[in-house]
Design a protein around this motif. Sequence first.
Motif, mmCIF file in Angstrom:
data_model
loop_
_atom_site.group_PDB
_atom_site.id
_atom_site.type_symbol
_atom_site.label_atom_id
_atom_site.label_comp_id
_atom_site.label_asym_id
_atom_site.label_seq_id
_atom_site.Cartn_x
_atom_site.Cartn_y
_atom_site.Cartn_z
ATOM 1 N N HIS A 280 6.025 11.108 -2.894
ATOM 2 C CA HIS A 280 6.423 11.854 -1.305
ATOM 3 C C HIS A 280 6.295 13.033 -1.330
ATOM 4 C CE1 HIS A 280 8.034 11.360 2.727
ATOM 5 N NE2 HIS A 280 8.624 10.286 2.792
ATOM 6 N N PRO A 281 5.678 13.798 -0.196
ATOM 7 C CA PRO A 281 5.779 15.428 -0.154
ATOM 8 C C PRO A 281 7.394 15.847 0.579
ATOM 9 C CG PRO A 281 4.552 13.795 1.847
ATOM 10 C CD PRO A 281 4.809 13.175 1.028
ATOM 11 N N GLU A 282 7.723 14.984 1.039
ATOM 12 C CA GLU A 282 9.232 15.130 1.297
ATOM 13 C C GLU A 282 10.238 15.655 0.382
ATOM 14 O OE1 GLU A 282 11.381 16.223 4.580
ATOM 15 O OE2 GLU A 282 9.143 16.700 4.823
ATOM 16 N N THR A 283 10.097 14.815 -1.032
ATOM 17 C CA THR A 283 10.432 15.076 -2.104
ATOM 18 C C THR A 283 10.359 15.511 -3.424
ATOM 19 O OG1 THR A 283 10.028 12.635 -3.051
ATOM 20 C CG2 THR A 283 11.931 12.934 -1.563
ATOM 21 N N ILE B 60 12.022 -5.292 -5.959
ATOM 22 C CA ILE B 60 12.591 -5.079 -4.613
ATOM 23 C C ILE B 60 12.780 -6.444 -4.358
ATOM 24 C CG2 ILE B 60 12.802 -2.548 -5.598
ATOM 25 C CD1 ILE B 60 10.633 -2.860 -2.752
ATOM 26 N N THR B 61 13.997 -5.891 -3.528
ATOM 27 C CA THR B 61 13.945 -7.396 -1.976
ATOM 28 C C THR B 61 13.736 -6.021 -0.778
ATOM 29 O OG1 THR B 61 15.077 -8.734 -3.737
ATOM 30 C CG2 THR B 61 15.227 -8.700 -1.169
ATOM 31 N N ILE C 65 0.575 -1.517 -0.310
ATOM 32 C CA ILE C 65 -0.171 -0.288 0.227
ATOM 33 C C ILE C 65 0.800 1.010 0.375
ATOM 34 C CG2 ILE C 65 -1.728 1.328 1.438
ATOM 35 C CD1 ILE C 65 -2.585 -1.414 2.196
ATOM 36 N N TYR C 66 1.842 1.604 0.829
ATOM 37 C CA TYR C 66 2.343 2.348 0.545
ATOM 38 C C TYR C 66 3.063 2.764 -0.686
ATOM 39 C CZ TYR C 66 7.159 5.526 1.999
ATOM 40 O OH TYR C 66 8.087 6.703 2.041
ATOM 41 N N ILE C 67 4.525 1.328 -0.726
ATOM 42 C CA ILE C 67 5.181 1.863 -2.171
ATOM 43 C C ILE C 67 3.258 2.074 -3.560
ATOM 44 C CG2 ILE C 67 5.856 0.530 -4.368
ATOM 45 C CD1 ILE C 67 7.048 -1.183 -2.094
ATOM 46 N N ALA C 68 2.691 1.749 -3.679
ATOM 47 C CA ALA C 68 1.620 2.229 -3.923
ATOM 48 C C ALA C 68 1.102 3.353 -4.378
ATOM 49 C CB ALA C 68 0.051 1.408 -3.863
ATOM 50 N N THR D 155 15.898 2.473 -0.073
ATOM 51 C CA THR D 155 15.588 4.502 -0.028
ATOM 52 C C THR D 155 15.587 5.183 -1.534
ATOM 53 O OG1 THR D 155 17.581 5.360 1.653
ATOM 54 C CG2 THR D 155 16.875 6.751 0.299
ATOM 55 N N ARG D 156 15.606 4.554 -2.605
ATOM 56 C CA ARG D 156 14.957 5.204 -3.783
ATOM 57 C C ARG D 156 13.665 4.517 -3.344
ATOM 58 N NH1 ARG D 156 16.850 7.240 -8.776
ATOM 59 N NH2 ARG D 156 14.767 7.059 -9.708
ATOM 60 N N THR D 157 13.181 3.700 -3.384
ATOM 61 C CA THR D 157 11.861 3.232 -3.139
ATOM 62 C C THR D 157 10.380 4.085 -1.817
ATOM 63 O OG1 THR D 157 12.190 0.879 -3.704
ATOM 64 C CG2 THR D 157 9.644 1.400 -2.795
ATOM 65 N N PHE D 158 11.058 4.287 -0.961
ATOM 66 C CA PHE D 158 11.311 4.870 -0.165
ATOM 67 C C PHE D 158 10.680 5.981 -0.765
ATOM 68 C CE2 PHE D 158 10.934 7.669 3.355
ATOM 69 C CZ PHE D 158 10.442 7.219 4.500
ATOM 70 N N PHE D 159 11.639 7.159 -1.011
ATOM 71 C CA PHE D 159 10.980 8.578 -1.240
ATOM 72 C C PHE D 159 10.037 8.934 -2.798
ATOM 73 C CE2 PHE D 159 14.840 9.387 1.729
ATOM 74 C CZ PHE D 159 14.035 10.098 2.289
ATOM 75 N N TYR D 160 10.244 7.525 -4.125
ATOM 76 C CA TYR D 160 10.027 7.580 -5.391
ATOM 77 C C TYR D 160 9.146 6.667 -5.625
ATOM 78 C CZ TYR D 160 14.164 11.009 -4.917
ATOM 79 O OH TYR D 160 14.361 12.469 -4.504
ATOM 80 N N GLY D 161 9.066 5.433 -5.406
ATOM 81 C CA GLY D 161 8.002 4.321 -5.282
ATOM 82 C C GLY D 161 9.172 3.783 -6.342
ATOM 83 N N MET D 162 7.884 3.146 -7.113
ATOM 84 C CA MET D 162 8.719 1.863 -8.021
ATOM 85 C C MET D 162 8.292 2.231 -9.273
ATOM 86 S SD MET D 162 8.246 -1.912 -6.022
ATOM 87 C CE MET D 162 9.040 -2.484 -7.508
ATOM 88 N N GLU D 163 9.017 1.881 -10.733
ATOM 89 C CA GLU D 163 8.757 1.847 -12.250
ATOM 90 C C GLU D 163 7.751 0.946 -12.434
ATOM 91 O OE1 GLU D 163 12.012 3.561 -13.972
ATOM 92 O OE2 GLU D 163 12.061 5.410 -12.998
ATOM 93 N N SER D 164 7.038 0.592 -13.775
ATOM 94 C CA SER D 164 6.595 -0.558 -14.068
ATOM 95 C C SER D 164 7.924 -1.272 -14.607
ATOM 96 C CB SER D 164 6.082 -0.204 -15.104
ATOM 97 O OG SER D 164 4.510 0.540 -14.893
#
Length: 761
Positions: free
Chosen positions: A96-99, A631-632, A86-89, A618-627
Motif C-alpha cells: 500500500h503506498p500509504e504504508t 479473513i471475513t 483484486i484489491y487484496i491481491a 484494517t490490517r488487510t486493507f493496508f498490508y494485504g494477506m499472507e499465505s
Amino acid sequence: VITRYYDSLLMKVTAHAQTPEAAIARMDRALREFRIRGVSTNIAFVENLLKHPTFLNNEYHTKFIDETPGLFDFRKRRDRATKILIYIADITVNGHPETAGRAMPASDLKTPKPPKLLNSDTPYGTRNLLEDKGPQAVADWMAAQKQLLITDTTMRDGHQSLLATRMRSIDMIRVAPSYASEMSQLFSVECWGGATFDVAYRFLQECPWQRLRDIRAAMPNVMTQMLLRSANGVGYTNYPDNVVQEFVRQAAKTGVDVFRVFDSLNWTENMRVAMDAVLEANKVCEGTICYTGDILNADRAKYNLGYYVQMGKDLKAAGAHVLGLKDMAGLLKPASARVLVKALKEEVGLPIHFHTHDTAGIACATILAAADAGVDAVDCAMDALSGNTSQATLGTIVESLRHTDRDTGIDIESVRRISDYWEQVRAQYAAFETGQQAPSSEVYLHEMPGGQFTNLKAQARSLGLEERWSEVAHTYADVNQMFGDIVKVTPSSKVVGDMALMMVSQGLSRADVEDPETDVAFPDSVVDMMRGNLGQPPGGFPAGIAQKVLKGDVPNVERPGKHLAPVDLEGERLKLSELLDGREIDDEDLNGYLMYPKVFLDYMGRHRMYGPVRTLPTRTFFYGMESGEEITAEIDPGKTLEIRLQAVGETLDDGDVKVFFELNGQPRVIRVPNRTVKAATAARPKADIANDNHVGAPMPGVVATVAAVAGATVKEGDLLLTIEAMKMETGIHAERDAVVKAVHVTAGAQIDAKDLLVEFE
C-alpha cells in the motif's frame, strides 16, 4: 460436433416448499448465490421473472414472455467479491503506498474486538433531548448542569492528531454501540468533519457520508459533532454561499447534531452563512473562537482578553447556541484559562465548550482550571488515543473530578473497557504514528495545531525533509510572523505549513523571501490567502509580503463568498452524472463532488475498480494477506465473504502475478501486475541550475497540470505547470519572457527535486 439442438444447460435448480411464495423465495435465494463465469447464463432473466407481479399472481400465459420485454432488462452485476479480491491481491503483491517504508504492526495482531455489551439498552441522551425539544433547549440544559460535560473526540480529532487522520470507519462503527449503551452521559461524540472528510475519499477509499450514517445508526442517543470551517466547508478554500448552505443541510440530514463552526482567521463575518445554515437546519450551532498567542503576555497584545470577549459577543449576536473555545495548538495555559473562561462566562453569557490539545503535556491542568472557572463542556479523547498532539485523557478528567461538585457522572469502568478497544485499534496504525514520544514545549515556538502536526510531518517525510524537522518547526514560526502573526488553523495553518516546507526544501530564509530582489515562486495556497480568498486577519496582512506575493494584484478585503456566483446545483448534478456514465447522483455524492471535484472522481474511479474495500479488516486493507490467512468481510448485512489466501505465484514474463484465493470455499485466481517490475527506462534528465533555459522541479511530487506547450510563447509570470505533494500544490511560473522548446513531463508524472520540467529556446 455440437448441433444447434444441443441443450447447453450447465446446471438445474429445483426449489420446493409448502407454498408457492416460499418456493419462489428459495429459488430466488439460490439463484442469487450462484456465480457462473466465462459463459452466458439466464440467471438474470429468471430473477426478473421471479420478481414480476404477473408471475407471482399466477396470471401469466403462453405469450407472457413475448409481451413482457422488461424481463430482459438486466442489471449489471456489481461483482463486488471479485473487485475486493483484486484489491487484496494488488496490496499483497505491491504493498500500500500509504504504508510503504513505514513501521508495521505486530505480525500476530488480531482484529480488535469491541467490549461485550453489558446490555442492549440505549439510555436517554443528548440527542434525544435535541430531537424532543430543539437546540436552544440543549444549550439551556447545558448551562444548567453542575457536572462538567465531556465530548469524546477519539473518532475525529483524536486519531487526526495522532495517526494522520488515517483511522478507518470500520474501527469506529464496531465500538459505537458501546458508546450508545454505556456512555450516554457524554455531551457529544466528535466523529466527522475537518480533515476526516477528504482523507476518507483520498486515502481510505471510503465514503465519509457512509461513515456518518453508520455511526448515527449504531449510536442513536448521543449527539454527533462535526468540525465545519465556515465558508471553507470541509475544504481548503472559500465556496459560494449556496454550496456551504447545501453542505450543512445535507450533513444535518445525514446525521450531524452539533456543528462547531469556526473561521481560520477568526473573521466572524465569514462565519455567518454557515451559522445561519445550521440554525435553519435546527441543529446546535457552536460559534467558535480560535485561540492563539497568550493573553497574559503583553508582547502579544494583538490577541488580548478584550479581543476574545468581543468576538464572543459577536458570535452570540450571530445566533450561536453555544460558544466554542478552540485552542487548536494547546497554547492556553491554566492561569490564562481561568481568566479567559471567567470573562467569557460573565460578559458573553453563552455556555462554553472548550477544546484543547495536550502537545505540551498541560491539557488536563488547563481543563481543570477552566472547570474551576465555570466552563460547561470540554473535549477529551479516550485514554488510548489521548495525550501529545491529541486531547486530554478522558479517564483522567473523569477521575480528577470524582467526588467533587463537577463530577462528570461517567462510569470509569466503561471508559477503561472502551479504551482497551481503542488500544487494540491504535496498534493497527503503527505506520501513521508521529514518533513523538513525549510532550513538547516546542509548540509554544511554532504554534502548530495538533491536527496539523502529524500531517505536516507526513508531508515533510514525503519531501525528504523528515530529518530536518527542527528546521521546519523554526521556519513555520518565521512564516507566521512574516504573515503578521495570524490565527493558524486549517486552512490558514496549511498555508503556513506549505510555505515553511517550500522554504526549507529550497533553502530560503525569511530574509530571502522578504527581500524584494529575490524572486520566489510562492505556493498557490499562499497566493490564494493573500488575495483575500480565506478572508481577513485582524489588521490585515503585512503590506510588504502581500505586495510581493500578489505581484501588483489588488486583494479582495470583503467576504470572499460575497463575490462568488452561486453554483447551479442541478447543473452540477447532471455534469457529475455524465462523468460517471449516467449514474444517478444523490445529494451526498453531489456535496462530496462540490467540495472536492478531483478527489471525489478519483475515489469513484477506484471504487469502480476495487468495490467496497471499507469492509475489509484494517490490517488487510493496508498490508494485504499472507499465505494461509483467512479473513471475513461483510459487504452487506447478512452477505459475508470468507476469503482465504492460498498462495502467491511467481512474476510472469509479462510482469503479472497470479494470486490464488478461496472465496466462500470456491477456488479463485486473480491476476495483478507486479509494479515493482519495471521496464528499463532512461532516467529523467536533471535541470542545469546554471542554464537559464532550464526549469527544474523545486521539490518531489506529482505533476498535477501542464499548461506549457512546446513552441508557445510565454510571458514572465505565466503558469507553466503545477506540482502536488500530499495536499500542497505549487505553481511553476515562467521567470522571463521566452519560447517553450520542450515540455519534459506530463500530468500524473512522478518527479524528483531538480528534474527538468520545461526547456526554453
